[in-house]
Motif scaffolding. Structure first.
Motif, PDB file in Angstrom:
ATOM      1  N   PHE A  54       1.001  -1.232  -0.040  1.00  0.00           N
ATOM      2  CA  PHE A  54      -0.130   0.390   0.140  1.00  0.00           C
ATOM      3  C   PHE A  54       0.860   1.139   0.039  1.00  0.00           C
ATOM      4  O   PHE A  54       1.610   1.626   0.909  1.00  0.00           O
ATOM      5  CB  PHE A  54      -1.021   0.116   1.232  1.00  0.00           C
ATOM      6  N   GLY A  55       0.966   1.833  -1.013  1.00  0.00           N
ATOM      7  CA  GLY A  55       1.664   3.166  -1.247  1.00  0.00           C
ATOM      8  C   GLY A  55       1.005   4.294  -0.797  1.00  0.00           C
ATOM      9  O   GLY A  55      -0.165   4.667  -0.927  1.00  0.00           O
ATOM     10  N   LEU A  56       1.777   5.477  -0.202  1.00  0.00           N
ATOM     11  CA  LEU A  56       1.198   6.465   0.415  1.00  0.00           C
ATOM     12  C   LEU A  56       1.398   7.865  -0.558  1.00  0.00           C
ATOM     13  O   LEU A  56       2.492   7.580  -1.402  1.00  0.00           O
ATOM     14  CB  LEU A  56       1.714   6.618   1.956  1.00  0.00           C
ATOM     15  N   HIS A  57       1.044   8.890  -0.247  1.00  0.00           N
ATOM     16  CA  HIS A  57       1.185  10.109  -0.833  1.00  0.00           C
ATOM     17  C   HIS A  57       1.140   9.879  -2.628  1.00  0.00           C
ATOM     18  O   HIS A  57       2.078  10.236  -3.239  1.00  0.00           O
ATOM     19  CB  HIS A  57       2.666  10.871  -0.498  1.00  0.00           C
ATOM     20  N   ALA A  58       0.274   9.328  -2.973  1.00  0.00           N
ATOM     21  CA  ALA A  58       0.070   8.918  -4.489  1.00  0.00           C
ATOM     22  C   ALA A  58      -1.402   9.694  -4.868  1.00  0.00           C
ATOM     23  O   ALA A  58      -2.283   8.963  -5.156  1.00  0.00           O
ATOM     24  CB  ALA A  58       0.249   7.630  -4.770  1.00  0.00           C
ATOM     25  N   PRO A  59      -1.401  10.831  -4.879  1.00  0.00           N
ATOM     26  CA  PRO A  59      -2.954  11.511  -5.143  1.00  0.00           C
ATOM     27  C   PRO A  59      -3.207  11.274  -6.679  1.00  0.00           C
ATOM     28  O   PRO A  59      -2.264  11.067  -7.519  1.00  0.00           O
ATOM     29  CB  PRO A  59      -2.622  12.965  -4.748  1.00  0.00           C
ATOM     30  N   ALA A  60      -4.413  11.325  -6.682  1.00  0.00           N
ATOM     31  CA  ALA A  60      -5.171  10.946  -8.033  1.00  0.00           C
ATOM     32  C   ALA A  60      -4.627  12.084  -9.218  1.00  0.00           C
ATOM     33  O   ALA A  60      -4.688  11.619 -10.406  1.00  0.00           O
ATOM     34  CB  ALA A  60      -6.570  11.017  -7.888  1.00  0.00           C
ATOM     35  N   ARG A  61      -4.148  13.368  -8.869  1.00  0.00           N
ATOM     36  CA  ARG A  61      -3.692  14.309  -9.599  1.00  0.00           C
ATOM     37  C   ARG A  61      -2.577  14.014 -10.487  1.00  0.00           C
ATOM     38  O   ARG A  61      -2.437  14.324 -11.553  1.00  0.00           O
ATOM     39  CB  ARG A  61      -3.572  15.460  -8.941  1.00  0.00           C
ATOM     40  N   LEU A  62      -1.514  13.117  -9.770  1.00  0.00           N
ATOM     41  CA  LEU A  62      -0.367  12.469 -10.362  1.00  0.00           C
ATOM     42  C   LEU A  62      -0.734  11.812 -11.633  1.00  0.00           C
ATOM     43  O   LEU A  62       0.214  11.634 -12.701  1.00  0.00           O
ATOM     44  CB  LEU A  62       0.341  11.982  -9.353  1.00  0.00           C
ATOM     45  N   PHE A  63      -1.842  11.129 -11.857  1.00  0.00           N
ATOM     46  CA  PHE A  63      -2.182  10.031 -12.687  1.00  0.00           C
ATOM     47  C   PHE A  63      -3.058  10.664 -13.787  1.00  0.00           C
ATOM     48  O   PHE A  63      -3.440   9.967 -14.828  1.00  0.00           O
ATOM     49  CB  PHE A  63      -2.782   8.675 -12.085  1.00  0.00           C
ATOM     50  N   ALA A  64      -3.427  12.035 -13.567  1.00  0.00           N
ATOM     51  CA  ALA A  64      -4.613  12.504 -14.567  1.00  0.00           C
ATOM     52  C   ALA A  64      -4.120  12.620 -16.006  1.00  0.00           C
ATOM     53  O   ALA A  64      -4.625  12.227 -16.972  1.00  0.00           O
ATOM     54  CB  ALA A  64      -5.053  13.783 -14.113  1.00  0.00           C
ATOM     55  N   ALA A  65      -2.954  12.793 -16.272  1.00  0.00           N
ATOM     56  CA  ALA A  65      -2.427  12.759 -17.830  1.00  0.00           C
ATOM     57  C   ALA A  65      -2.340  11.605 -18.268  1.00  0.00           C
ATOM     58  O   ALA A  65      -2.702  11.543 -19.627  1.00  0.00           O
ATOM     59  CB  ALA A  65      -1.095  13.713 -17.622  1.00  0.00           C
ATOM     60  N   ASP A  66      -1.529  10.801 -17.556  1.00  0.00           N
ATOM     61  CA  ASP A  66      -1.278   9.712 -18.380  1.00  0.00           C
ATOM     62  C   ASP A  66      -1.308   8.441 -17.014  1.00  0.00           C
ATOM     63  O   ASP A  66      -0.257   8.085 -16.569  1.00  0.00           O
ATOM     64  CB  ASP A  66      -0.143   9.285 -19.047  1.00  0.00           C
ATOM     65  N   ASN A  67      -2.390   7.857 -16.980  1.00  0.00           N
ATOM     66  CA  ASN A  67      -2.505   6.966 -15.820  1.00  0.00           C
ATOM     67  C   ASN A  67      -1.585   5.761 -15.806  1.00  0.00           C
ATOM     68  O   ASN A  67      -0.872   5.426 -14.951  1.00  0.00           O
ATOM     69  CB  ASN A  67      -4.210   6.539 -15.671  1.00  0.00           C
ATOM     70  N   ALA A  68      -1.671   4.939 -17.014  1.00  0.00           N
ATOM     71  CA  ALA A  68      -0.671   3.823 -17.338  1.00  0.00           C
ATOM     72  C   ALA A  68       0.659   4.157 -17.219  1.00  0.00           C
ATOM     73  O   ALA A  68       1.273   3.479 -16.740  1.00  0.00           O
ATOM     74  CB  ALA A  68      -1.167   3.155 -18.702  1.00  0.00           C
ATOM     75  N   ALA A  69       1.075   5.206 -17.923  1.00  0.00           N
ATOM     76  CA  ALA A  69       2.474   5.435 -17.799  1.00  0.00           C
ATOM     77  C   ALA A  69       3.052   5.740 -16.218  1.00  0.00           C
ATOM     78  O   ALA A  69       3.948   5.436 -15.889  1.00  0.00           O
ATOM     79  CB  ALA A  69       2.968   6.472 -18.830  1.00  0.00           C
ATOM     80  N   THR A  70       2.267   6.701 -15.531  1.00  0.00           N
ATOM     81  CA  THR A  70       2.497   7.186 -14.372  1.00  0.00           C
ATOM     82  C   THR A  70       2.375   5.985 -13.347  1.00  0.00           C
ATOM     83  O   THR A  70       3.372   5.947 -12.372  1.00  0.00           O
ATOM     84  CB  THR A  70       1.637   8.414 -13.962  1.00  0.00           C
ATOM     85  N   ARG A  71       1.482   5.137 -13.606  1.00  0.00           N
ATOM     86  CA  ARG A  71       1.300   3.863 -12.778  1.00  0.00           C
ATOM     87  C   ARG A  71       2.921   3.068 -12.732  1.00  0.00           C
ATOM     88  O   ARG A  71       3.267   2.624 -11.707  1.00  0.00           O
ATOM     89  CB  ARG A  71       0.091   3.151 -13.024  1.00  0.00           C
ATOM     90  N   ALA A  72       3.142   2.742 -14.012  1.00  0.00           N
ATOM     91  CA  ALA A  72       4.241   2.164 -14.245  1.00  0.00           C
ATOM     92  C   ALA A  72       5.528   2.795 -13.543  1.00  0.00           C
ATOM     93  O   ALA A  72       6.326   2.055 -13.116  1.00  0.00           O
ATOM     94  CB  ALA A  72       4.471   1.955 -15.788  1.00  0.00           C
ATOM     95  N   ARG A  73       5.751   4.059 -13.874  1.00  0.00           N
ATOM     96  CA  ARG A  73       6.945   4.790 -13.261  1.00  0.00           C
ATOM     97  C   ARG A  73       6.780   4.662 -11.628  1.00  0.00           C
ATOM     98  O   ARG A  73       7.777   4.565 -10.995  1.00  0.00           O
ATOM     99  CB  ARG A  73       6.813   6.239 -13.505  1.00  0.00           C
ATOM    100  N   LEU A  74       5.653   4.825 -11.092  1.00  0.00           N
ATOM    101  CA  LEU A  74       5.755   4.987  -9.668  1.00  0.00           C
ATOM    102  C   LEU A  74       5.684   3.447  -9.058  1.00  0.00           C
ATOM    103  O   LEU A  74       6.392   3.362  -8.029  1.00  0.00           O
ATOM    104  CB  LEU A  74       4.118   5.409  -9.063  1.00  0.00           C
ATOM    105  N   LEU A  75       5.348   2.411  -9.675  1.00  0.00           N
ATOM    106  CA  LEU A  75       5.437   1.139  -9.490  1.00  0.00           C
ATOM    107  C   LEU A  75       6.912   0.749  -9.363  1.00  0.00           C
ATOM    108  O   LEU A  75       7.572   0.151  -8.358  1.00  0.00           O
ATOM    109  CB  LEU A  75       4.697   0.222  -9.967  1.00  0.00           C
ATOM    110  N   ALA A  76       7.622   1.305 -10.462  1.00  0.00           N
ATOM    111  CA  ALA A  76       9.085   1.052 -10.455  1.00  0.00           C
ATOM    112  C   ALA A  76       9.827   1.584  -9.158  1.00  0.00           C
ATOM    113  O   ALA A  76      10.714   0.824  -8.812  1.00  0.00           O
ATOM    114  CB  ALA A  76       9.574   1.528 -11.744  1.00  0.00           C
TER     115      ALA A  76
END
Length: 515
Positions: free
Chosen positions: A392-414
């Protein structure tokens, strides 16, 4: 014989709170219809097999139990159990160039771990004082959750400790954390309970972090977080059985699209694959978000909500080896494994995310369900040493993913897994099982994914910021009331909502029964 089209109560949404309400009302002799738009009940409290051809039944969204009162389990005769974790938490770090960590569990081992990390018993004694304070509050507040809302003054008097009241209800939680605790790592471990699904700084003047912290330390009157035996789906399956056994009717793939009410009688428009039709009811209980409730009533929606977490599910062929050789991985991962959650790291991550950037060191916490309850694994997986990991990751607000959910998800996961790898002898990727298609057994969910899959507004796991558990001018007797006398909110957005508790469902049922 066709099903009747008139009920004492229609419940919109078959999540765990809706099922709790259905079971209570049906046991009271009322005719009850539950409408669930998805193919199965349970909402976010479900168990699924997310990896193709792999016999592992994971708690895909919510995953631990603390706030569910034993009263609800007893009242409804649920065949459901939780199991205590042997370790509360482990937090790896590096001190003086040496891999070490803080293990919190049995008293003697905890004291020794604090001494090894900090060089004295002072930090351990301060920790005990801090959590002695929260445990006192828990014992006084938790029993009130299934009672009519106390007043603010009434709850304050019930707690009977002005220092504790000020620390949790009046000052930002960061003040108490800094007053009680000196070590940065120890402060961070304490603060994490204020940040679960809640995007805030330790000193946020709104006190939203205090409200989150409170609900994370009062469960069961102790603050313990337990493992649901059989996975979270075992709870909602038991609730659905209890509701049906009491006479409630449950219809899946039936979506409520409109509620019309004059305050005495209501009509719910329902859409299914076959047709659209109207069901009449004396009252309607909505097990959905305040935003969804407003849409159903055709009213102005409340302020937008924003979730702030990354949820990751993994299946491993083995637990990874740790750089800290003093701790067995089976101990470290049995409790909550804190990653990049020092006090300063949490503050840095908040500032970076608030500025619109993925944190350089994303904070997160992990736990292994299968160490405490291997029943979620098929016999072959359990025998061969496979384990689940939930992150469970913290401080990952929805606004960070608004432009490109898939790409930002992959970057944050890595980036998040990179922080975990920094404390392992081997990359976590080398421990991942593969599914029937040869793909690694790992999935990640952002706030936008949760909004799309579960209807959580902005991906907010509590539907909106949590509220203190006392009455205000607009809360009503039970904290579930709306401006319509026969429409009640029984989802996580109710006062005393949030988490897997069943409390809003219980309280909405009590309000409907005039208790």
């Amino acid at each position: 014989m066709p099903a009747p089209d008139r009920y004492d109560a229609v419940i919109v949404g078959g999540g765990h709170n809706g099922l709790v309400a259905a079971a209570y009302l049906a046991r009271a002799g009322q005719s009850v219809l539950v409408l669930e738009r998805l193919a199965a009940t349970g909402g976010a409290a479900v168990s699924t097999r997310p990896f193709d051809g792999v016999d592992a039944r994971l708690s895909r969204y919510s995953y631990l139990v603390s706030l569910l009162p034993r009263k609800i389990v007893r009242d409804l005769g649920l065949d459901f159990a939780v199991r205590r974790r042997t370790v509360s938490s482990y937090t790896p770090t590096v001190r003086g160039g040496r891999a070490t960590g803080l293990l919190v569990g049995e008293d003697r081992a905890t004291r020794e771990s604090f001494a090894a990390l900090t060089g004295s018993d002072r930090a351990y004694e301060a920790w005990r004082r801090f959590y002695g304070m929260t445990r006192h509050v828990a014992g006084r507040v938790f029993p009130t959750l299934t009672e009519p809302l106390p007043t603010r003054d009434g709850l304050r008097e019930r707690i009977g400790d002005e220092d504790a009241w000020r620390a949790l209800f009046e000052e930002p939680i960061g003040v108490a954390v800094e007053r009680y605790l000196d070590d940065d790592l120890v402060r961070g471990v304490a603060l994490t309970d204020a940040l679960i699904g809640t995007f805030a700084d330790a000193h946020d003047p709104s006190l939203r972090q205090n409200r989150c912290f409170l609900y994370h330390v009062i469960g069961g009157g102790t603050g313990d977080w337990d493992v649901p035996v059989g996975g979270m789906g075992a709870l909602t399956d038991a609730l659905a059985r209890a509701a049906r056994a009491a006479g409630a009717e449950i219809r899946v793939r039936h979506e409520a699209t409109r509620i019309a009410t004059d305050g005495t009688h209501a009509e719910v428009t329902v859409r299914s694959a076959e047709a659209e039709h109207v069901v009449a009811a004396r009252r309607v209980l909505v097990n959905a978000s305040p935003q969804a409730l407003a849409a159903l009533l055709g009213e102005e929606p409340p302020a937008p909500a924003e979730g702030a977490q990354l949820k990751v599910n993994m299946l491993l062929t083995r637990l990874p080896r740790l750089r800290d050789r003093c701790v067995d991985p089976r101990e470290a991962f049995a409790g909550t494994f804190h990653i990049a959650e020092g006090y300063g790291q949490l503050a840095d991550a908040y500032r970076e995310a608030a500025a619109g950037r993925i944190p350089a060191a994303p904070p997160s916490e992990i736990y292994c369900h299968s160490l405490t309850d291997p029943s979620i694994l098929g016999p072959g997986l359990a025998a061969s040493g496979h384990h689940t990991l939930t992150l469970f990751g913290l401080h990952a607000p929805a606004r960070l993913f608004a432009a490109d959910n898939a790409a930002t998800r992959a970057r944050l996961l890595a980036a998040t897994l990179g922080q975990l790898d920094a404390h392992l002898e081997e990359p976590i990727a080398e421990c991942l099982a593969v599914d029937a298609n040869g793909e690694p057994c790992i999935e990640a969910k952002t706030p936008l994914d949760l909004e799309r899959e579960l209807g959580l507004p902005g991906g907010h796991i509590f539907h909106r910021d949590l509220a203190f558990p006392y009455a205000t001018g607009s809360t009503g007797r039970w904290g579930v009331e709306t401006r319509h006398a026969n429409v009640l909110l029984c989802g996580a957005g109710a006062v005393r909502g949030g988490g897997v508790s069943g409390v809003p469902g219980h309280n909405a049922a009590m309000a409907a029964l005039g208790r």
